[in-house]
Motif scaffolding. Structure first.
Motif, PDB file in Angstrom:
ATOM      1  N   ARG A  45     -15.710  -3.015 -11.190  1.00 48.80           N
ATOM      2  CA  ARG A  45     -16.289  -3.419  -9.974  1.00 48.80           C
ATOM      3  C   ARG A  45     -16.826  -3.924  -9.361  1.00 48.80           C
ATOM      4  NH1 ARG A  45     -15.966   1.798  -6.550  1.00 48.80           N
ATOM      5  NH2 ARG A  45     -16.169   0.410  -5.514  1.00 48.80           N
ATOM      6  N   TRP A  83     -18.809  -6.634 -11.374  1.00 44.60           N
ATOM      7  CA  TRP A  83     -18.324  -7.960 -11.571  1.00 44.60           C
ATOM      8  C   TRP A  83     -17.070  -8.257 -10.758  1.00 44.60           C
ATOM      9  CZ3 TRP A  83     -22.046 -10.595 -13.824  1.00 44.60           C
ATOM     10  CH2 TRP A  83     -22.380  -9.367 -14.986  1.00 44.60           C
ATOM     11  N   LEU A  84     -16.101  -7.795 -10.300  1.00 46.15           N
ATOM     12  CA  LEU A  84     -14.753  -7.803  -9.143  1.00 46.15           C
ATOM     13  C   LEU A  84     -16.094  -8.266  -8.001  1.00 46.15           C
ATOM     14  CD1 LEU A  84     -12.194  -6.468 -10.466  1.00 46.15           C
ATOM     15  CD2 LEU A  84     -12.198  -8.986  -9.780  1.00 46.15           C
ATOM     16  N   SER A  85     -16.249  -6.694  -7.539  1.00 51.95           N
ATOM     17  CA  SER A  85     -17.407  -7.219  -6.468  1.00 51.95           C
ATOM     18  C   SER A  85     -18.144  -8.003  -6.112  1.00 51.95           C
ATOM     19  CB  SER A  85     -18.544  -5.753  -6.119  1.00 51.95           C
ATOM     20  OG  SER A  85     -18.642  -6.007  -4.842  1.00 51.95           O
ATOM     21  N   LEU A  86     -19.157  -8.584  -7.431  1.00 47.43           N
ATOM     22  CA  LEU A  86     -20.132  -9.824  -7.503  1.00 47.43           C
ATOM     23  C   LEU A  86     -19.617 -11.546  -7.032  1.00 47.43           C
ATOM     24  CD1 LEU A  86     -23.053 -10.673  -7.945  1.00 47.43           C
ATOM     25  CD2 LEU A  86     -22.045 -10.774 -10.109  1.00 47.43           C
ATOM     26  N   TRP A  87     -17.872 -11.415  -7.497  1.00 42.71           N
ATOM     27  CA  TRP A  87     -17.473 -12.283  -7.348  1.00 42.71           C
ATOM     28  C   TRP A  87     -16.555 -12.680  -6.312  1.00 42.71           C
ATOM     29  CZ3 TRP A  87     -16.577 -17.272 -10.376  1.00 42.71           C
ATOM     30  CH2 TRP A  87     -15.162 -17.377  -9.653  1.00 42.71           C
ATOM     31  N   GLY A  88     -16.995 -11.621  -5.440  1.00 47.46           N
ATOM     32  CA  GLY A  88     -16.257 -11.477  -4.493  1.00 47.46           C
ATOM     33  C   GLY A  88     -17.550 -12.233  -3.291  1.00 47.46           C
ATOM     34  N   VAL A 116     -20.020 -13.839  -4.096  1.00 47.19           N
ATOM     35  CA  VAL A 116     -20.384 -14.858  -3.913  1.00 47.19           C
ATOM     36  C   VAL A 116     -19.061 -16.249  -3.490  1.00 47.19           C
ATOM     37  CG1 VAL A 116     -19.721 -16.929  -5.578  1.00 47.19           C
ATOM     38  CG2 VAL A 116     -21.265 -15.123  -6.689  1.00 47.19           C
ATOM     39  N   TRP A 117     -17.921 -15.821  -3.063  1.00 50.91           N
ATOM     40  CA  TRP A 117     -17.164 -16.747  -2.974  1.00 50.91           C
ATOM     41  C   TRP A 117     -17.282 -16.437  -1.166  1.00 50.91           C
ATOM     42  CZ3 TRP A 117     -14.301 -20.147  -3.832  1.00 50.91           C
ATOM     43  CH2 TRP A 117     -14.138 -20.739  -4.745  1.00 50.91           C
ATOM     44  N   TRP A 176     -17.982 -10.585   4.044  1.00 47.18           N
ATOM     45  CA  TRP A 176     -19.354 -10.700   3.018  1.00 47.18           C
ATOM     46  C   TRP A 176     -20.222  -9.362   3.286  1.00 47.18           C
ATOM     47  CZ3 TRP A 176     -23.784 -14.543   4.499  1.00 47.18           C
ATOM     48  CH2 TRP A 176     -24.386 -14.309   3.546  1.00 47.18           C
TER      49      TRP A 176
END
Length: 88
Positions: A17, A19-24, A26-27, A51
């Protein structure tokens, strides 16, 4: 192993969660900036709202990870055993 008691003994994969949250995150930041630059305020507001939601989720994930193995079990923490069934 499925025991039927997952709702009461479920544990979240906080590392995934995170890493997926960090990726989201950034986007969402990228989308907000791009849509502001191209003059699309509706899409920029949608990305900004996303965001905000991702930032709150990311904060909670970091908080739970820092609380230790109770919330983020390692390999040394055994799984929960299902509750005993009561006989009437």
């Amino acid at each position: 192993m499925r025991t039927g008691s997952e709702p009461t003994t479920a544990r979240s994969a906080l590392r995934a969660r995170f890493w997926l949250s960090l990726w989201g995150l950034v986007w969402a930041v990228f989308g907000t900036v791009v849509f502001v630059l191209v003059g699309r305020p509706g899409w920029a507001a949608a990305c900004a709202a996303l965001w905000l939601v991702i930032s709150v989720d990311f904060t909670m994930i970091v908080r739970h990870r820092r609380q230790g193995p109770h919330y983020q079990p390692g390999r040394d923490v055994p799984p929960y055993w299902p509750p005993e069934k009561r006989r009437r």
